[in-house]
Scaffold this motif. Structure first.
Motif, PDB file in Angstrom:
ATOM      1  N   VAL A  52      13.966   2.042   0.164  1.00  0.00           N
ATOM      2  CA  VAL A  52      14.232   2.633  -1.149  1.00  0.00           C
ATOM      3  C   VAL A  52      13.305   3.815  -1.421  1.00  0.00           C
ATOM      4  CG1 VAL A  52      14.063   2.233  -3.642  1.00  0.00           C
ATOM      5  CG2 VAL A  52      15.246   0.589  -2.206  1.00  0.00           C
ATOM      6  N   PHE A  53      12.054   3.710  -0.956  1.00  0.00           N
ATOM      7  CA  PHE A  53      11.082   4.759  -1.288  1.00  0.00           C
ATOM      8  C   PHE A  53      10.883   5.821  -0.216  1.00  0.00           C
ATOM      9  CE2 PHE A  53      10.091   1.276  -4.177  1.00  0.00           C
ATOM     10  CZ  PHE A  53      10.243   1.965  -5.365  1.00  0.00           C
ATOM     11  N   ILE A  54      11.787   5.890   0.746  1.00  0.00           N
ATOM     12  CA  ILE A  54      11.730   7.005   1.691  1.00  0.00           C
ATOM     13  C   ILE A  54      12.265   8.221   0.946  1.00  0.00           C
ATOM     14  CG2 ILE A  54      12.654   7.950   3.849  1.00  0.00           C
ATOM     15  CD1 ILE A  54      12.925   5.031   4.830  1.00  0.00           C
ATOM     16  N   PRO A  55      11.544   9.365   0.987  1.00  0.00           N
ATOM     17  CA  PRO A  55      12.021  10.549   0.265  1.00  0.00           C
ATOM     18  C   PRO A  55      13.478  10.887   0.619  1.00  0.00           C
ATOM     19  CG  PRO A  55       9.822  10.912   1.144  1.00  0.00           C
ATOM     20  CD  PRO A  55      10.274   9.580   1.672  1.00  0.00           C
ATOM     21  N   GLY A  56      14.243  11.224  -0.409  1.00  0.00           N
ATOM     22  CA  GLY A  56      15.686  11.429  -0.287  1.00  0.00           C
ATOM     23  C   GLY A  56      16.168  12.309   0.850  1.00  0.00           C
ATOM     24  N   LEU A  57      15.597  13.514   0.975  1.00  0.00           N
ATOM     25  CA  LEU A  57      16.073  14.443   1.989  1.00  0.00           C
ATOM     26  C   LEU A  57      15.799  13.911   3.391  1.00  0.00           C
ATOM     27  CD1 LEU A  57      15.061  17.909   0.493  1.00  0.00           C
ATOM     28  CD2 LEU A  57      17.376  17.032   0.889  1.00  0.00           C
ATOM     29  N   LEU A  58      14.612  13.355   3.550  1.00  0.00           N
ATOM     30  CA  LEU A  58      14.222  12.782   4.834  1.00  0.00           C
ATOM     31  C   LEU A  58      15.176  11.653   5.205  1.00  0.00           C
ATOM     32  CD1 LEU A  58      12.153  12.447   7.181  1.00  0.00           C
ATOM     33  CD2 LEU A  58      10.852  10.946   5.666  1.00  0.00           C
ATOM     34  N   LYS A  59      15.473  10.831   4.219  1.00  0.00           N
ATOM     35  CA  LYS A  59      16.357   9.689   4.464  1.00  0.00           C
ATOM     36  C   LYS A  59      17.741  10.153   4.906  1.00  0.00           C
ATOM     37  CE  LYS A  59      16.165   6.274   1.373  1.00  0.00           C
ATOM     38  NZ  LYS A  59      16.494   5.623   0.098  1.00  0.00           N
ATOM     39  N   GLU A  60      18.262  11.184   4.220  1.00  0.00           N
ATOM     40  CA  GLU A  60      19.582  11.700   4.579  1.00  0.00           C
ATOM     41  C   GLU A  60      19.594  12.219   6.005  1.00  0.00           C
ATOM     42  OE1 GLU A  60      22.432  11.253   3.019  1.00  0.00           O
ATOM     43  OE2 GLU A  60      21.195  10.098   1.633  1.00  0.00           O
ATOM     44  N   ARG A  61      18.508  12.912   6.385  1.00  0.00           N
ATOM     45  CA  ARG A  61      18.421  13.478   7.736  1.00  0.00           C
ATOM     46  C   ARG A  61      18.411  12.360   8.775  1.00  0.00           C
ATOM     47  NH1 ARG A  61      13.425  16.553   7.809  1.00  0.00           N
ATOM     48  NH2 ARG A  61      12.661  15.029   9.305  1.00  0.00           N
ATOM     49  N   ILE A  62      17.632  11.333   8.501  1.00  0.00           N
ATOM     50  CA  ILE A  62      17.536  10.212   9.454  1.00  0.00           C
ATOM     51  C   ILE A  62      18.887   9.502   9.577  1.00  0.00           C
ATOM     52  CG2 ILE A  62      16.496   7.952   9.855  1.00  0.00           C
ATOM     53  CD1 ILE A  62      13.924   9.037   8.544  1.00  0.00           C
ATOM     54  N   LYS A  63      19.550   9.314   8.448  1.00  0.00           N
ATOM     55  CA  LYS A  63      20.840   8.624   8.479  1.00  0.00           C
ATOM     56  C   LYS A  63      21.866   9.422   9.285  1.00  0.00           C
ATOM     57  CE  LYS A  63      22.255   7.243   4.365  1.00  0.00           C
ATOM     58  NZ  LYS A  63      22.186   7.270   2.892  1.00  0.00           N
ATOM     59  N   ARG A  64      21.870  10.741   9.051  1.00  0.00           N
ATOM     60  CA  ARG A  64      22.793  11.593   9.821  1.00  0.00           C
ATOM     61  C   ARG A  64      22.507  11.458  11.305  1.00  0.00           C
ATOM     62  NH1 ARG A  64      22.383  15.599   5.965  1.00  0.00           N
ATOM     63  NH2 ARG A  64      20.771  16.690   7.144  1.00  0.00           N
ATOM     64  N   ASP A  65      21.219  11.425  11.626  1.00  0.00           N
ATOM     65  CA  ASP A  65      20.806  11.336  13.015  1.00  0.00           C
ATOM     66  C   ASP A  65      21.256  10.007  13.642  1.00  0.00           C
ATOM     67  OD1 ASP A  65      19.315  12.349  15.260  1.00  0.00           O
ATOM     68  OD2 ASP A  65      17.862  10.744  14.835  1.00  0.00           O
ATOM     69  N   ILE A  66      21.129   8.940  12.883  1.00  0.00           N
ATOM     70  CA  ILE A  66      21.506   7.616  13.399  1.00  0.00           C
ATOM     71  C   ILE A  66      23.006   7.521  13.651  1.00  0.00           C
ATOM     72  CG2 ILE A  66      21.793   5.194  12.691  1.00  0.00           C
ATOM     73  CD1 ILE A  66      18.974   5.316  11.541  1.00  0.00           C
ATOM     74  N   TRP A  67      23.794   8.024  12.712  1.00  0.00           N
ATOM     75  CA  TRP A  67      25.249   7.886  12.858  1.00  0.00           C
ATOM     76  C   TRP A  67      25.871   9.029  13.649  1.00  0.00           C
ATOM     77  CZ3 TRP A  67      26.175   3.108  12.122  1.00  0.00           C
ATOM     78  CH2 TRP A  67      25.585   2.383  11.078  1.00  0.00           C
ATOM     79  N   LYS A  68      25.093  10.036  13.931  1.00  0.00           N
ATOM     80  CA  LYS A  68      25.603  11.226  14.631  1.00  0.00           C
ATOM     81  C   LYS A  68      26.274  10.874  15.960  1.00  0.00           C
ATOM     82  CE  LYS A  68      22.529  13.207  17.245  1.00  0.00           C
ATOM     83  NZ  LYS A  68      21.186  13.706  17.476  1.00  0.00           N
ATOM     84  N   ILE A 128       0.870  -1.173   0.000  1.00  0.00           N
ATOM     85  CA  ILE A 128       0.000   0.000   0.000  1.00  0.00           C
ATOM     86  C   ILE A 128       0.904   1.219   0.000  1.00  0.00           C
ATOM     87  CG2 ILE A 128      -1.807   1.279   1.245  1.00  0.00           C
ATOM     88  CD1 ILE A 128      -2.685  -1.371   2.501  1.00  0.00           C
ATOM     89  N   ILE A 129       0.671   2.127  -0.952  1.00  0.00           N
ATOM     90  CA  ILE A 129       1.528   3.307  -1.039  1.00  0.00           C
ATOM     91  C   ILE A 129       0.695   4.587  -1.012  1.00  0.00           C
ATOM     92  CG2 ILE A 129       3.261   2.080  -2.421  1.00  0.00           C
ATOM     93  CD1 ILE A 129       2.206   3.865  -4.812  1.00  0.00           C
ATOM     94  N   SER A 130       1.346   5.675  -0.633  1.00  0.00           N
ATOM     95  CA  SER A 130       0.692   6.964  -0.789  1.00  0.00           C
ATOM     96  C   SER A 130       1.199   7.499  -2.128  1.00  0.00           C
ATOM     97  CB  SER A 130       1.045   7.904   0.363  1.00  0.00           C
ATOM     98  OG  SER A 130       2.417   8.183   0.378  1.00  0.00           O
ATOM     99  N   LEU A 131       0.284   8.130  -2.893  1.00  0.00           N
ATOM    100  CA  LEU A 131       0.682   8.584  -4.225  1.00  0.00           C
ATOM    101  C   LEU A 131       1.409   9.918  -4.170  1.00  0.00           C
ATOM    102  CD1 LEU A 131      -2.535   7.431  -6.070  1.00  0.00           C
ATOM    103  CD2 LEU A 131      -0.255   6.493  -6.387  1.00  0.00           C
ATOM    104  N   GLU A 132       1.094  10.719  -3.161  1.00  0.00           N
ATOM    105  CA  GLU A 132       1.736  12.033  -3.027  1.00  0.00           C
ATOM    106  C   GLU A 132       1.863  12.384  -1.552  1.00  0.00           C
ATOM    107  OE1 GLU A 132       2.894  13.838  -5.729  1.00  0.00           O
ATOM    108  OE2 GLU A 132       3.808  14.992  -4.124  1.00  0.00           O
ATOM    109  N   PRO A 133       3.016  12.341  -0.931  1.00  0.00           N
ATOM    110  CA  PRO A 133       4.306  11.914  -1.478  1.00  0.00           C
ATOM    111  C   PRO A 133       4.322  10.411  -1.732  1.00  0.00           C
ATOM    112  CG  PRO A 133       4.495  12.187   0.899  1.00  0.00           C
ATOM    113  CD  PRO A 133       3.110  12.630   0.526  1.00  0.00           C
ATOM    114  N   ARG A 134       5.122  10.023  -2.707  1.00  0.00           N
ATOM    115  CA  ARG A 134       5.181   8.609  -3.044  1.00  0.00           C
ATOM    116  C   ARG A 134       6.004   7.870  -1.991  1.00  0.00           C
ATOM    117  NH1 ARG A 134       7.220   7.277  -8.900  1.00  0.00           N
ATOM    118  NH2 ARG A 134       5.739   8.932  -9.265  1.00  0.00           N
ATOM    119  N   GLN A 135       5.313   7.066  -1.219  1.00  0.00           N
ATOM    120  CA  GLN A 135       5.973   6.409  -0.105  1.00  0.00           C
ATOM    121  C   GLN A 135       5.277   5.090   0.206  1.00  0.00           C
ATOM    122  OE1 GLN A 135       6.800   9.542   2.726  1.00  0.00           O
ATOM    123  NE2 GLN A 135       7.168   8.067   4.332  1.00  0.00           N
TER     124      GLN A 135
END
Ligand SMILES: [Zn+2]
Length: 444
Positions: free
Chosen positions: A412-428, A176-183
């Protein structure tokens, strides 16, 4: 030229432990660490009493120090007891990745390598000289951490649901996906109502209230589930499934029937012509073949014209397909209802049994079909996502447990900017333990 012993200076991210020894075993480097600071109670911060020193634990694998292929860290942590609050505990190893036998810096390296959507466990394991099992466990933990940090998507009005086959059609999964944002909103093994049930309770009340429509194939069992759980949501029977149902249940069946009839009459040429024209009949017809933009297209159009001229049933179903496609361009619900009704009547009154059957079957989905005029949503989006899924399927190959595979799709389908923020947060939090580029000071 004479070589002098080399002095190698490396900043080891091992606080609050210190290096106490080392051993070389073939291509493996073993480093031994011991605690130096006094033991502090993690509960109250008071000085604790050491009541045991952990014996040789399974070492943590760390980023390899050149020229060794693998590097292991043996960490002797302590067990303590707090006289102040009575708490018993095992000393934490801040550079260990969760409970895994791997250091944070190596875990980060694994996850960075696995970030490519086409990365495979096997290749990563080989490149980093780690077991495949460890790569999968570490990456799976990381995906859990990322997915858990993804906030509920805001302002979702339209969603789509579809199934896809895994293990060559032996098993199915639902997405099940949301069409906007695509996730990806939800993904699970199976395609029954029970499988989809958890989706209706993972998001907030406001989230479900905001949804206006859901696109799906009419054949799915999910429709009744949506009607029951989210009665305010309009179910839209989408164009993509409608077209594929029509080509499969009407065009293809008529084509094969016509091909057989040529064969029975002993007309082998006619038989071959229809037998091999599967895709020809699905291509949109030009009003005038001379509009073709290439010689190839022109030949295709001429052949299509020939096929249509040869058999009346084929002619009817291709014509009706064109009209069906045109229906999905209508944006006014009343017009669409009227046009759909007349399409159904034409189909039901035709002399083509496959077409009659199709129309009778689709008549009861009239509301869902007409809803497309108001909500022109399509699940073609899901098709595109499935292509990515296919790559993931290959990468996750070998694992009967689909959880890891599903997590990768979600990631794979997590929006790019959000994903980068989360990754920074995890490895911070581990940045202070991460290795800087190795610095080898050579002497001589
Ligand atoms: Zn305490």
């Amino acid at each position: 030229m004479q070589y002098l012993p080399q002095n190698i200076s490396i900043e080891l991210p091992c606080k609050p432990f210190v290096l106490s020894g080392q051993k070389i075993d073939g291509l493996d480097l073993h480093l031994y660490f011991e605690p130096v600071e006094s033991l502090v109670c993690p509960e109250c911060g008071d000085k604790a009493v050491i009541h045991a020193r952990a014996a040789s634990r399974r070492p943590l694998q760390a980023v390899a120090v050149a020229p060794y292929r693998r590097t292991f860290w043996h960490v002797a942590n302590r067990r303590g007891w707090c006289p102040h609050c009575g708490f018993t505990f095992t000393e934490a190893i801040p550079f260990q990745f969760l409970g895994r036998h791997v250091t944070l810096d190596l875990a980060k390296k694994i996850c960075d390598e696995m970030d490519e959507s086409s990365a495979t466990i096997r290749a990563t394991a080989k490149r980093l000289s780690i077991s495949e099992d460890l790569v999968r466990r570490v990456h799976s933990d990381f995906l859990d951490m990322v997915i858990a940090r993804v906030p509920e998507p805001q302002g979702v009005k339209s969603i789509a649901v579809d199934e896809f086959s895994i293990l060559k059609g032996q098993k199915y999964a639902t997405m099940i996906i949301s069409l906007e944002p695509r996730q990806v909103l939800y993904i699970c093994e199976g395609r029954t109502e029970e499988n989809v049930d958890p989706f209706f309770s993972i998001y907030s009340k406001e989230f479900y209230e905001g949804i206006e429509c859901v696109a799906m194939d009419q054949n799915h069992t999910y429709a009744s589930q949506f009607k029951e759980k989210l009665p305010h949501v309009t179910i839209v029977s989408d164009r993509f499934h409608m077209s594929s149902n029509y080509t499969k249940d009407v065009v293809d069946k008529v084509r094969l029937r016509v091909a057989r009839s040529y064969k029975e009459r002993g007309d082998n040429e006619g038989y071959k012509l229809f037998k091999q024209s599967k895709y020809r009949l699905f291509t949109p017809r030009l009003a005038d073949p001379s509009q073709a933009e290439s010689e190839q297209e022109l030949q295709g159009q001429l052949q299509l014209q020939k096929l249509l001229g040869m058999n009346e049933d084929i002619n009817s179903v291709v014509l009706m397909f064109e009209q069906l496609r045109a229906l999905y361009e209508i944006t006014d619900e009343d017009v669409m209802r009227e046009q759909w009704e007349s399409w159904l009547q034409m189909a039901e009154q035709s002399s083509v049994p496959e077409l009659v059957k199709f129309a009778q079957k689709k008549r009861r989905y009239t509301d869902q079909i007409v809803a497309h005029a108001k909500y022109p949503v399509t699940s073609a989006v899901i098709e595109g996502m499935f292509n990515v899924v296919k790559v993931q399927k290959r990468a996750a190959f070998g694992y009967r447990n689909f959880e890891y595979f599903f997590k990768r799709i979600q990631y794979v389908f997590i929006p790019g900017l959000l994903k980068e923020r989360i990754k920074r947060d995890i490895w911070k939090n581990c940045s202070q333990y991460l290795l800087d580029p190795l610095y080898h000071a050579k002497c001589g």
